[in-house]
Design a protein around this motif. Sequence first.
Motif, PDB file in Angstrom:
ATOM      1  N   GLY A   1     -29.812 109.401 -32.092  1.00 28.65           N
ATOM      2  CA  GLY A   1     -29.065 109.728 -33.302  1.00 28.65           C
ATOM      3  C   GLY A   1     -29.875 109.531 -34.569  1.00 28.65           C
ATOM      4  O   GLY A   1     -31.092 109.698 -34.592  1.00 28.65           O
ATOM      5  N   ALA A   2     -29.174 109.149 -35.634  1.00 30.43           N
ATOM      6  CA  ALA A   2     -29.805 108.932 -36.935  1.00 30.43           C
ATOM      7  C   ALA A   2     -29.078 107.814 -37.656  1.00 30.43           C
ATOM      8  O   ALA A   2     -27.887 107.575 -37.419  1.00 30.43           O
ATOM      9  CB  ALA A   2     -29.755 110.206 -37.778  1.00 30.43           C
ATOM     10  N   VAL A   3     -29.795 107.139 -38.536  1.00 26.32           N
ATOM     11  CA  VAL A   3     -29.210 106.070 -39.338  1.00 26.32           C
ATOM     12  C   VAL A   3     -29.494 106.327 -40.800  1.00 26.32           C
ATOM     13  O   VAL A   3     -30.329 107.158 -41.168  1.00 26.32           O
ATOM     14  CB  VAL A   3     -29.751 104.679 -38.928  1.00 26.32           C
ATOM     15  CG1 VAL A   3     -29.383 104.353 -37.493  1.00 26.32           C
ATOM     16  CG2 VAL A   3     -31.265 104.599 -39.121  1.00 26.32           C
ATOM     17  N   ASP A   4     -28.796 105.588 -41.622  1.00 24.42           N
ATOM     18  CA  ASP A   4     -28.926 105.702 -43.064  1.00 24.42           C
ATOM     19  C   ASP A   4     -30.353 105.368 -43.493  1.00 24.42           C
ATOM     20  O   ASP A   4     -30.941 104.391 -43.022  1.00 24.42           O
ATOM     21  CB  ASP A   4     -27.947 104.721 -43.729  1.00 24.42           C
ATOM     22  CG  ASP A   4     -27.598 105.114 -45.151  1.00 24.42           C
ATOM     23  OD1 ASP A   4     -28.468 105.692 -45.824  1.00 24.42           O
ATOM     24  OD2 ASP A   4     -26.472 104.841 -45.575  1.00 24.42           O
ATOM     25  N   ALA A   5     -30.912 106.182 -44.351  1.00 23.78           N
ATOM     26  CA  ALA A   5     -32.267 105.943 -44.846  1.00 23.78           C
ATOM     27  C   ALA A   5     -32.277 105.189 -46.161  1.00 23.78           C
ATOM     28  O   ALA A   5     -33.324 105.072 -46.798  1.00 23.78           O
ATOM     29  CB  ALA A   5     -32.999 107.274 -45.021  1.00 23.78           C
ATOM     30  N   ARG A   6     -31.131 104.666 -46.560  1.00 20.90           N
ATOM     31  CA  ARG A   6     -31.092 103.915 -47.812  1.00 20.90           C
ATOM     32  C   ARG A   6     -31.869 102.610 -47.688  1.00 20.90           C
ATOM     33  O   ARG A   6     -32.185 102.174 -46.582  1.00 20.90           O
ATOM     34  CB  ARG A   6     -29.633 103.645 -48.213  1.00 20.90           C
ATOM     35  CG  ARG A   6     -28.963 104.861 -48.834  1.00 20.90           C
ATOM     36  CD  ARG A   6     -27.529 104.592 -49.222  1.00 20.90           C
ATOM     37  NE  ARG A   6     -26.646 104.626 -48.057  1.00 20.90           N
ATOM     38  CZ  ARG A   6     -25.324 104.559 -48.152  1.00 20.90           C
ATOM     39  NH1 ARG A   6     -24.745 104.455 -49.339  1.00 20.90           N
ATOM     40  NH2 ARG A   6     -24.582 104.604 -47.063  1.00 20.90           N
ATOM     41  N   PRO A   7     -32.183 101.954 -48.802  1.00 20.55           N
ATOM     42  CA  PRO A   7     -33.052 100.769 -48.769  1.00 20.55           C
ATOM     43  C   PRO A   7     -32.517  99.658 -47.883  1.00 20.55           C
ATOM     44  O   PRO A   7     -31.318  99.576 -47.592  1.00 20.55           O
ATOM     45  CB  PRO A   7     -33.087 100.324 -50.243  1.00 20.55           C
ATOM     46  CG  PRO A   7     -32.805 101.549 -51.024  1.00 20.55           C
ATOM     47  CD  PRO A   7     -31.835 102.331 -50.187  1.00 20.55           C
ATOM     48  N   SER A   8     -33.428  98.750 -47.467  1.00 18.35           N
ATOM     49  CA  SER A   8     -33.087  97.709 -46.502  1.00 18.35           C
ATOM     50  C   SER A   8     -32.146  96.647 -47.061  1.00 18.35           C
ATOM     51  O   SER A   8     -31.654  95.813 -46.315  1.00 18.35           O
ATOM     52  CB  SER A   8     -34.366  97.034 -45.994  1.00 18.35           C
ATOM     53  OG  SER A   8     -35.067  96.426 -47.060  1.00 18.35           O
TER      54      SER A   8
END
Length: 259
Positions: free
Chosen positions: A55-62
């Motif tokens: 799948g895919a996950v959010d690419a927002r900051p850690s």
Amino acid sequence: MLVDQRHTIILDRVAAHGAVRVTDLSTELGVSDMTVRRDIAELAARGLVRKVHGGAVDARPSAHEPGFATKKSVATDQKLAIADAALELVQPGASIALSAGTTTWALATRLAERADLRPLAVVTNSLPVADALHAAGDVGEVVLTGGSRTPSDALVGPLAVAALETLHVDLLFLGAHGIDADAGLTTPNLLEAETNRALARSARRTVVVADSTKWGTLGMARFLTLEDVDVLVTDDGLPDDARTHLADAGVRVILTPTA
């Protein structure tokens, strides 16, 4: 459906839930798994999502921390299957700790249904976990730490750590925002990292409960290495390289089916 329309839906789902699975998107969009993987690859190349196995996950900051309600709606079936498998590790009359998290909350709902394991002594820094156990009636003794509340409804900080330093439990069930071969277990919240370390210090054994989308996800703060973990209960979407890293670290892995 046009490519741009699919991309918009995928980004909407990732923004709402923090992660998506290829199989779920394939069903929703009415296209093949291969088409979804290609869409995710294109979005990842543009930096809009991050590809993970399945799948895919959010690419927002850690440092981004989704709320409890948002995370609860992701990989629901997998979390319940993980909770059922983790439940088999609990002995009647045991003292256990449950960290904050939606998979530990799923475990708490399962524990609440198991009269044969009562009475239990449960320590938690999670408001939803405490609520689930309280709603079940006479589970046993439930100890809720104090502390400051995070977006994921965890109680963290010096008050929580001070309470945990006086306690000892047989088994800790620990959630994680992310798990990585190099970074270990991570969370976006610095105070939650400190509290999770205190939870681990209080336990004889540490069992991590996390679905496979957590592998390769990074939060800002590490709280444990892989070597600190005794058991990982996850789903069989866990990639082969992850299984190798975990075996090398001495972690027992329990896999549940994804379907």
